[in-house]
Design a protein around this motif. Sequence first.
Motif, PDB file in Angstrom:
ATOM      1  N   TYR A  11       0.832  -1.205   0.000  1.00 30.15           N
ATOM      2  CA  TYR A  11       0.000   0.000   0.000  1.00 30.15           C
ATOM      3  C   TYR A  11       0.872   1.263   0.000  1.00 30.15           C
ATOM      4  CZ  TYR A  11      -4.208  -2.759   0.885  1.00 30.15           C
ATOM      5  OH  TYR A  11      -5.247  -3.641   0.780  1.00 30.15           O
ATOM      6  N   ALA A  12       1.933   1.251   0.790  1.00 31.96           N
ATOM      7  CA  ALA A  12       2.801   2.429   0.878  1.00 31.96           C
ATOM      8  C   ALA A  12       3.532   2.700  -0.432  1.00 31.96           C
ATOM      9  CB  ALA A  12       3.805   2.241   2.013  1.00 31.96           C
ATOM     10  N   VAL A  13       4.083   1.672  -1.043  1.00 32.10           N
ATOM     11  CA  VAL A  13       4.786   1.850  -2.317  1.00 32.10           C
ATOM     12  C   VAL A  13       3.804   2.302  -3.399  1.00 32.10           C
ATOM     13  CG1 VAL A  13       6.018   0.620  -4.155  1.00 32.10           C
ATOM     14  CG2 VAL A  13       6.672   0.280  -1.775  1.00 32.10           C
ATOM     15  N   GLY A  14       2.615   1.739  -3.392  1.00 34.30           N
ATOM     16  CA  GLY A  14       1.600   2.155  -4.358  1.00 34.30           C
ATOM     17  C   GLY A  14       1.209   3.612  -4.193  1.00 34.30           C
ATOM     18  N   ASP A  15       1.027   4.045  -2.937  1.00 31.59           N
ATOM     19  CA  ASP A  15       0.723   5.459  -2.695  1.00 31.59           C
ATOM     20  C   ASP A  15       1.865   6.351  -3.140  1.00 31.59           C
ATOM     21  OD1 ASP A  15      -1.838   5.446  -1.764  1.00 31.59           O
ATOM     22  OD2 ASP A  15      -1.292   5.420   0.358  1.00 31.59           O
ATOM     23  N   LEU A  16       3.079   5.916  -2.862  1.00 30.85           N
ATOM     24  CA  LEU A  16       4.242   6.694  -3.266  1.00 30.85           C
ATOM     25  C   LEU A  16       4.307   6.834  -4.783  1.00 30.85           C
ATOM     26  CD1 LEU A  16       6.807   8.115  -2.258  1.00 30.85           C
ATOM     27  CD2 LEU A  16       7.991   5.953  -2.561  1.00 30.85           C
ATOM     28  N   LEU A  17       4.043   5.754  -5.492  1.00 28.58           N
ATOM     29  CA  LEU A  17       4.099   5.802  -6.959  1.00 28.58           C
ATOM     30  C   LEU A  17       2.970   6.639  -7.554  1.00 28.58           C
ATOM     31  CD1 LEU A  17       5.033   2.114  -7.862  1.00 28.58           C
ATOM     32  CD2 LEU A  17       6.480   4.129  -8.062  1.00 28.58           C
ATOM     33  N   GLU A 141      -6.521  -7.960  -0.787  1.00 33.97           N
ATOM     34  CA  GLU A 141      -5.793  -8.202  -2.035  1.00 33.97           C
ATOM     35  C   GLU A 141      -5.035  -6.929  -2.427  1.00 33.97           C
ATOM     36  OE1 GLU A 141      -8.847 -11.431  -4.014  1.00 33.97           O
ATOM     37  OE2 GLU A 141      -9.137  -9.308  -4.484  1.00 33.97           O
ATOM     38  N   PRO A 142      -3.934  -6.647  -1.707  1.00 36.16           N
ATOM     39  CA  PRO A 142      -3.238  -5.381  -1.946  1.00 36.16           C
ATOM     40  C   PRO A 142      -2.629  -5.270  -3.343  1.00 36.16           C
ATOM     41  CG  PRO A 142      -1.977  -6.739  -0.434  1.00 36.16           C
ATOM     42  CD  PRO A 142      -3.297  -7.414  -0.644  1.00 36.16           C
ATOM     43  N   MET A 143      -2.181  -6.364  -3.925  1.00 38.56           N
ATOM     44  CA  MET A 143      -1.585  -6.288  -5.265  1.00 38.56           C
ATOM     45  C   MET A 143      -2.644  -5.932  -6.311  1.00 38.56           C
ATOM     46  SD  MET A 143       1.624  -6.620  -5.079  1.00 38.56           S
ATOM     47  CE  MET A 143       2.101  -6.934  -6.750  1.00 38.56           C
ATOM     48  N   LYS A 144      -3.818  -6.535  -6.214  1.00 36.73           N
ATOM     49  CA  LYS A 144      -4.896  -6.202  -7.147  1.00 36.73           C
ATOM     50  C   LYS A 144      -5.337  -4.751  -6.950  1.00 36.73           C
ATOM     51  CE  LYS A 144      -6.843 -10.793  -7.812  1.00 36.73           C
ATOM     52  NZ  LYS A 144      -8.030 -11.647  -7.634  1.00 36.73           N
ATOM     53  N   TYR A 145      -5.449  -4.346  -5.696  1.00 36.20           N
ATOM     54  CA  TYR A 145      -5.844  -2.975  -5.392  1.00 36.20           C
ATOM     55  C   TYR A 145      -4.847  -1.984  -5.977  1.00 36.20           C
ATOM     56  CZ  TYR A 145      -6.620   1.273  -2.691  1.00 36.20           C
ATOM     57  OH  TYR A 145      -6.833   2.568  -2.322  1.00 36.20           O
ATOM     58  N   ARG A 146      -3.570  -2.208  -5.744  1.00 34.85           N
ATOM     59  CA  ARG A 146      -2.545  -1.285  -6.227  1.00 34.85           C
ATOM     60  C   ARG A 146      -2.441  -1.313  -7.748  1.00 34.85           C
ATOM     61  NH1 ARG A 146      -2.590   2.945  -4.092  1.00 34.85           N
ATOM     62  NH2 ARG A 146      -2.454   2.783  -1.888  1.00 34.85           N
ATOM     63  N   PHE A 148      -4.871  -1.887  -9.754  1.00 40.00           N
ATOM     64  CA  PHE A 148      -6.065  -1.178 -10.201  1.00 40.00           C
ATOM     65  C   PHE A 148      -5.906   0.335 -10.036  1.00 40.00           C
ATOM     66  CE2 PHE A 148     -10.461   0.304  -9.565  1.00 40.00           C
ATOM     67  CZ  PHE A 148     -11.020  -0.164 -10.742  1.00 40.00           C
ATOM     68  N   THR A 149      -5.409   0.773  -8.881  1.00 41.15           N
ATOM     69  CA  THR A 149      -5.254   2.209  -8.665  1.00 41.15           C
ATOM     70  C   THR A 149      -4.157   2.792  -9.553  1.00 41.15           C
ATOM     71  OG1 THR A 149      -3.797   1.837  -6.752  1.00 41.15           O
ATOM     72  CG2 THR A 149      -6.151   2.193  -6.309  1.00 41.15           C
ATOM     73  N   PHE A 150      -3.130   2.013  -9.852  1.00 43.15           N
ATOM     74  CA  PHE A 150      -2.083   2.508 -10.751  1.00 43.15           C
ATOM     75  C   PHE A 150      -2.632   2.658 -12.172  1.00 43.15           C
ATOM     76  CE2 PHE A 150       1.839   2.197 -13.293  1.00 43.15           C
ATOM     77  CZ  PHE A 150       2.513   3.273 -12.736  1.00 43.15           C
ATOM     78  N   ALA A 151      -3.453   1.715 -12.597  1.00 43.21           N
ATOM     79  CA  ALA A 151      -4.081   1.833 -13.915  1.00 43.21           C
ATOM     80  C   ALA A 151      -5.012   3.045 -13.956  1.00 43.21           C
ATOM     81  CB  ALA A 151      -4.853   0.558 -14.252  1.00 43.21           C
ATOM     82  N   GLN A 152      -5.693   3.302 -12.859  1.00 42.55           N
ATOM     83  CA  GLN A 152      -6.549   4.496 -12.750  1.00 42.55           C
ATOM     84  C   GLN A 152      -5.706   5.756 -12.890  1.00 42.55           C
ATOM     85  OE1 GLN A 152      -8.593   4.126  -8.964  1.00 42.55           O
ATOM     86  NE2 GLN A 152     -10.415   4.876  -9.943  1.00 42.55           N
ATOM     87  N   PHE A 153      -4.590   5.784 -12.189  1.00 45.85           N
ATOM     88  CA  PHE A 153      -3.708   6.949 -12.244  1.00 45.85           C
ATOM     89  C   PHE A 153      -3.223   7.192 -13.675  1.00 45.85           C
ATOM     90  CE2 PHE A 153       0.769   8.148 -12.510  1.00 45.85           C
ATOM     91  CZ  PHE A 153       0.676   9.469 -12.159  1.00 45.85           C
ATOM     92  N   LEU A 154      -2.792   6.126 -14.335  1.00 49.71           N
ATOM     93  CA  LEU A 154      -2.297   6.281 -15.697  1.00 49.71           C
ATOM     94  C   LEU A 154      -3.384   6.780 -16.645  1.00 49.71           C
ATOM     95  CD1 LEU A 154      -0.020   3.135 -16.143  1.00 49.71           C
ATOM     96  CD2 LEU A 154       0.691   5.513 -15.829  1.00 49.71           C
ATOM     97  N   SER A 155      -4.577   6.236 -16.502  1.00 44.74           N
ATOM     98  CA  SER A 155      -5.656   6.665 -17.412  1.00 44.74           C
ATOM     99  C   SER A 155      -6.076   8.103 -17.113  1.00 44.74           C
ATOM    100  CB  SER A 155      -6.841   5.709 -17.309  1.00 44.74           C
ATOM    101  OG  SER A 155      -7.418   5.770 -16.033  1.00 44.74           O
ATOM    102  N   THR A 156      -6.127   8.480 -15.855  1.00 45.83           N
ATOM    103  CA  THR A 156      -6.508   9.846 -15.506  1.00 45.83           C
ATOM    104  C   THR A 156      -5.437  10.835 -15.962  1.00 45.83           C
ATOM    105  OG1 THR A 156      -7.719   9.066 -13.587  1.00 45.83           O
ATOM    106  CG2 THR A 156      -7.168  11.379 -13.621  1.00 45.83           C
ATOM    107  N   THR A 157      -4.183  10.485 -15.768  1.00 46.51           N
ATOM    108  CA  THR A 157      -3.101  11.365 -16.209  1.00 46.51           C
ATOM    109  C   THR A 157      -3.087  11.501 -17.714  1.00 46.51           C
ATOM    110  OG1 THR A 157      -1.784  10.729 -14.286  1.00 46.51           O
ATOM    111  CG2 THR A 157      -0.621  11.777 -16.105  1.00 46.51           C
ATOM    112  N   GLY A 158      -3.336  10.379 -18.408  1.00 46.27           N
ATOM    113  CA  GLY A 158      -3.413  10.425 -19.862  1.00 46.27           C
ATOM    114  C   GLY A 158      -4.549  11.287 -20.321  1.00 46.27           C
TER     115      GLY A 158
END
Length: 158
Positions: A11-17, A141-146, A148-158
């Motif tokens: 969770y921490a690494v995902g938030d950092l990224l 399921e922290p890996m699935k959550y992260r 998913f949120t990373f894909a959200q970040f990429l799509s929103t930034t795009g």
Amino acid sequence: MRKLSISALIYAVGDLLTKGARLILIPFYVRYLSMDEVGALAILQLLTFSIPPIFSFGLPMSVARFYQDMTDKADRFVSSLWCIGFGLSLLGCSLLAVGIHFLPAAWTSQLSVQLLLLAVLAGFFRANCSILEKKFIIRREPMKYRGFTFAQFLSTTG
């Protein structure tokens, strides 16, 4: 304790990224965009990020509250909530889009209607994502959550 530590690290690494990358993008925005474009980007992001809490209608909290009680029907419950949320947020965002389209003077002085509608569309998709995020958190399921949120970040930034 080991599982807790690994989950907390994920969770921490995902938030950092995801959240740290937003800070990394600020110098890029300031260097390559004009002041008007930076302001427009801020308004569009404000619109995109303000839609999910409004048009999710509290359904993600229903997942957090009732998922454990459903036992064998929990995934069906989440799917049903997602479909209901999709319909409700579609209705709400459609009304907002119609307002933007037919009342452009109230919404657009410096921004195009197309950019505002794109921001509404992005917010609409984010509104329903929080239901799935809650499911991943509850199921531990922290890996699935992260992912998913990373894909959200990429799509929103795009």
